[in-house]
Design a protein around this motif. Structure first.
Motif, short mmCIF file in Angstrom:
data_model
loop_
_atom_site.label_atom_id
_atom_site.label_comp_id
_atom_site.label_asym_id
_atom_site.label_seq_id
_atom_site.Cartn_x
_atom_site.Cartn_y
_atom_site.Cartn_z
N VAL A 80 7.53 -13.61 -17.82
CA VAL A 80 7.87 -12.25 -18.70
C VAL A 80 7.53 -10.99 -17.88
N LEU A 81 8.32 -10.05 -18.26
CA LEU A 81 8.43 -8.81 -17.81
C LEU A 81 7.45 -8.05 -18.52
N VAL A 82 6.41 -7.18 -17.82
CA VAL A 82 5.39 -6.79 -18.58
C VAL A 82 5.21 -5.29 -18.19
N LYS A 83 5.21 -4.58 -19.27
CA LYS A 83 4.84 -2.95 -19.19
C LYS A 83 3.38 -3.00 -18.81
N ILE A 84 3.04 -2.51 -17.57
CA ILE A 84 1.48 -2.40 -17.44
C ILE A 84 0.91 -1.06 -17.74
N VAL A 85 -0.19 -1.44 -18.59
CA VAL A 85 -0.85 -0.27 -19.21
C VAL A 85 -2.08 0.01 -18.23
N ALA A 86 -2.69 -0.90 -17.77
CA ALA A 86 -3.91 -0.97 -17.00
C ALA A 86 -3.77 -1.89 -15.94
N THR A 87 -4.50 -1.49 -14.64
CA THR A 87 -4.64 -2.34 -13.69
C THR A 87 -5.94 -1.97 -13.16
N ALA A 88 -6.52 -2.88 -12.61
CA ALA A 88 -7.99 -2.60 -12.22
C ALA A 88 -7.97 -2.66 -10.50
N LEU A 89 -9.07 -2.26 -10.00
CA LEU A 89 -9.03 -2.17 -8.60
C LEU A 89 -9.86 -3.34 -7.93
N ASN A 90 -9.93 -3.71 -6.88
CA ASN A 90 -10.49 -4.72 -6.24
C ASN A 90 -10.68 -4.45 -4.65
N PRO A 91 -11.98 -4.91 -4.13
CA PRO A 91 -12.31 -4.67 -2.74
C PRO A 91 -11.18 -4.80 -1.90
N VAL A 92 -10.39 -6.02 -2.09
CA VAL A 92 -9.16 -6.27 -1.19
C VAL A 92 -8.11 -5.27 -0.98
N ASP A 93 -8.04 -4.65 -1.89
CA ASP A 93 -7.27 -3.56 -2.03
C ASP A 93 -7.50 -2.38 -0.91
N ARG A 94 -8.50 -2.31 -0.57
CA ARG A 94 -8.74 -1.32 0.61
C ARG A 94 -8.98 -2.05 1.75
N LYS A 95 -9.33 -3.41 1.76
CA LYS A 95 -9.36 -4.12 2.90
C LYS A 95 -8.03 -4.51 3.64
N ILE A 96 -7.18 -4.59 2.72
CA ILE A 96 -5.65 -4.78 3.37
C ILE A 96 -5.24 -3.77 4.14
N PRO A 97 -5.26 -2.50 4.04
CA PRO A 97 -4.82 -1.42 4.81
C PRO A 97 -5.61 -1.38 6.09
N LYS A 98 -6.97 -1.16 5.81
CA LYS A 98 -8.22 -1.11 6.73
C LYS A 98 -8.03 -2.08 7.79
N TYR A 99 -7.85 -3.34 7.56
CA TYR A 99 -8.03 -4.47 8.40
C TYR A 99 -6.54 -4.98 8.75
N GLY A 100 -5.44 -4.53 8.03
CA GLY A 100 -4.12 -5.20 8.45
C GLY A 100 -4.03 -6.66 8.00
N MET A 101 -4.86 -7.04 6.94
CA MET A 101 -4.95 -8.84 6.46
C MET A 101 -3.92 -8.76 5.38
N ILE A 102 -3.77 -9.95 5.28
CA ILE A 102 -3.04 -10.92 4.22
C ILE A 102 -1.32 -10.40 4.12
N ILE A 103 -1.00 -9.11 4.23
CA ILE A 103 0.45 -8.73 4.14
C ILE A 103 1.10 -8.67 5.55
N GLU A 104 2.21 -9.04 5.38
CA GLU A 104 3.11 -9.03 6.54
C GLU A 104 4.44 -8.13 6.17
N ASN A 105 4.84 -8.17 5.13
CA ASN A 105 6.33 -7.64 4.60
C ASN A 105 5.82 -6.27 3.96
N PHE A 106 6.42 -5.17 4.50
CA PHE A 106 6.17 -3.82 3.95
C PHE A 106 7.51 -3.10 3.57
N PRO A 107 7.59 -2.05 2.43
CA PRO A 107 6.57 -1.83 2.18
C PRO A 107 6.00 -2.74 0.93
N TYR A 108 4.74 -2.62 0.79
CA TYR A 108 3.92 -3.46 -0.27
C TYR A 108 3.49 -2.88 -1.41
N VAL A 109 3.70 -3.38 -2.32
CA VAL A 109 2.88 -3.02 -3.62
C VAL A 109 1.59 -3.49 -3.89
#
Length: 401
Positions: A80-109
């Motif tokens: 399903v395609l969703v119109k996103i009304v609300a999205t919550a934050l998680n600590p991993v969202d700050r750790k990904i840029p800080k430590y360069g972890m998990i994500i290898e393909n950029f730009p990354y949403v």
């Protein structure tokens, strides 16, 4: 389903050339054929400062920026395609840029929590229709990420939102709840789980009656759901560590005892021992999982018990005895992975009912200002430990200055 072209082209093709946020210039719109594209194009033309692009990391260890040059995801036949009304934050969202972890393909949403409305359904989807209010867990790729206005998700891991909770409350549920459920109830042999009988399975609400549960970080988002699932599974007593100003909240969720998290390692272990009065503690969930908390979870457990951790195991080797038979589980709580998918299907099949009946209560929420552009400031608050017993939520369809 929407008529005409499917959304799936570059955002520059949604009816206008790219918008320059710095100069606030906009070109005349080209007539789009898709109603969704038309809506976005007219909105952009009327409001040059409006940003409909996602929040992205342009590079490893970069900084979050709003970027208009992204496609509206195209749903597959089972999505399903969703119109996103609300999205919550998680600590991993700050750790990904800080430590360069998990994500290898950029730009990354970024983002893995979402609530919104169904905009389009895939050809094989029969249980959802356009306009349904839903929530779901995202994934670490751009089409399924949630720091954007539109995302896609497999329909089998989606739950409907009823009128007793808001979009923002529903957005606080997916990742934190899945982090607990996948670690506790997954029976897939490849899963990181203790494989307990789930509350929705036969005898799942009675199998653990009278058995203690110990939860570190009870007021965290994950900790709150760990308490609630312990209650659903019949554990008793349910003992949690937290700041004592959150005691009433945790007891309302099902905790029977709250221990001050500021006590020392040995003091916490003694307090748990007093409460259980000789009963073996076989289950501990460490929702914090740092070097000063994991050893507490390990020491509280009886031989054969299971500490569940949300971060890598840093329990000192000297604590681990060959004959203690303690099974350490480092949870990976996302229902999008193959080994977690069936658990996710079963879980989401029951979530609407659980939320309707109050068996699962969403986190308290705080809505961030400034739409997607307000998320980085929220992540800084998480980093500074300035959030207590609440989930920060952004609204992607707010104007972004």
């Amino acid at each position: 389903m929407l008529d005409g072209d499917r959304p799936g082209v570059r955002r520059d093709d949604l009816g206008t050339a790219s918008i320059k946020r710095t100069s606030r210039t906009v070109t005349s719109p080209r007539p789009p054929r898709n109603p969704l594209h038309l809506y976005l194009a007219l909105l952009q033309h009327a409001c040059p400062d409006y940003s409909e692009g996602p929040l992205v990391l342009p590079a490893k260890k970069g900084e979050w920026i709003v970027n208009n040059d992204f496609p509206v995801p195209t749903p597959g036949p089972k999505d399903v395609l969703v119109k996103i009304v609300a999205t919550a934050l998680n600590p991993v969202d700050r750790k990904i840029p800080k430590y360069g972890m998990i994500i290898e393909n950029f730009p990354y949403v970024g983002g893995t929590y979402a609530a919104g409305t169904v905009e389009e359904v895939g050809a094989e989807v029969t249980n959802f229709a356009r306009g349904d209010k839903i929530f779901y867990q995202g994934w670490f790729d751009n089409p399924r990420a949630t720091f954007q206005q539109y995302g896609i998700v497999p329909a089998e891991v989606v739950a409907k939102i009823l009128d007793n909770i808001t979009f923002e409350q529903a957005a606080s549920v997916p990742l934190s709840l899945s982090t607990v459920a996948t670690g506790l109830y997954n029976h897939d042999p490849k899963a990181r789980s203790v494989g307990f009988t789930a509350p929705w399975e036969e005898a799942g609400s009675t199998s653990f009656s009278g058995k203690p549960a110990f939860i570190i970080g009870g007021s965290s988002s994950v900790g709150q759901y760990a308490i609630q699932f312990a209650k659903l599974s019949g554990f008793s007593p349910i003992i949690a560590t937290a700041s004592l100003h959150n005691e009433a909240l945790l007891k309302s969720l099902g905790a029977t005892h709250v221990i001050d998290r500021k006590l020392s390692h040995d003091e916490i272990v003694r307090e748990v021992s007093k409460i259980v009065a000789g009963k073996p503690v076989e289950y501990a969930y460490d929702a914090i999982s740092l070097a000063d908390t994991e050893p507490i979870a390990y020491d509280v457990l009886a031989p054969g018990g299971s500490p569940l951790l949300v971060l890598p195991d840093v329990i000192p080797a000297e604590k681990k005895k060959e004959d203690d038979n303690k099974k350490i589980v480092v949870v990976f709580g996302n229902v999008q992975t193959p080994e977690n998918r069936q658990l996710g299907v079963d879980l989401y099949r029951h979530l609407t009912e659980y939320l309707e009946k109050g068996l699962i209560v969403p986190n308290r929420i705080e809505v961030l200002p400034n739409g997607l552009a307000g998320i980085p400031e929220g992540l800084e608050r998480l980093k500074a430990d300035k959030v207590s017993a609440a989930k920060l939520v952004g609204r992607p369809h707010w104007e972004t200055p």
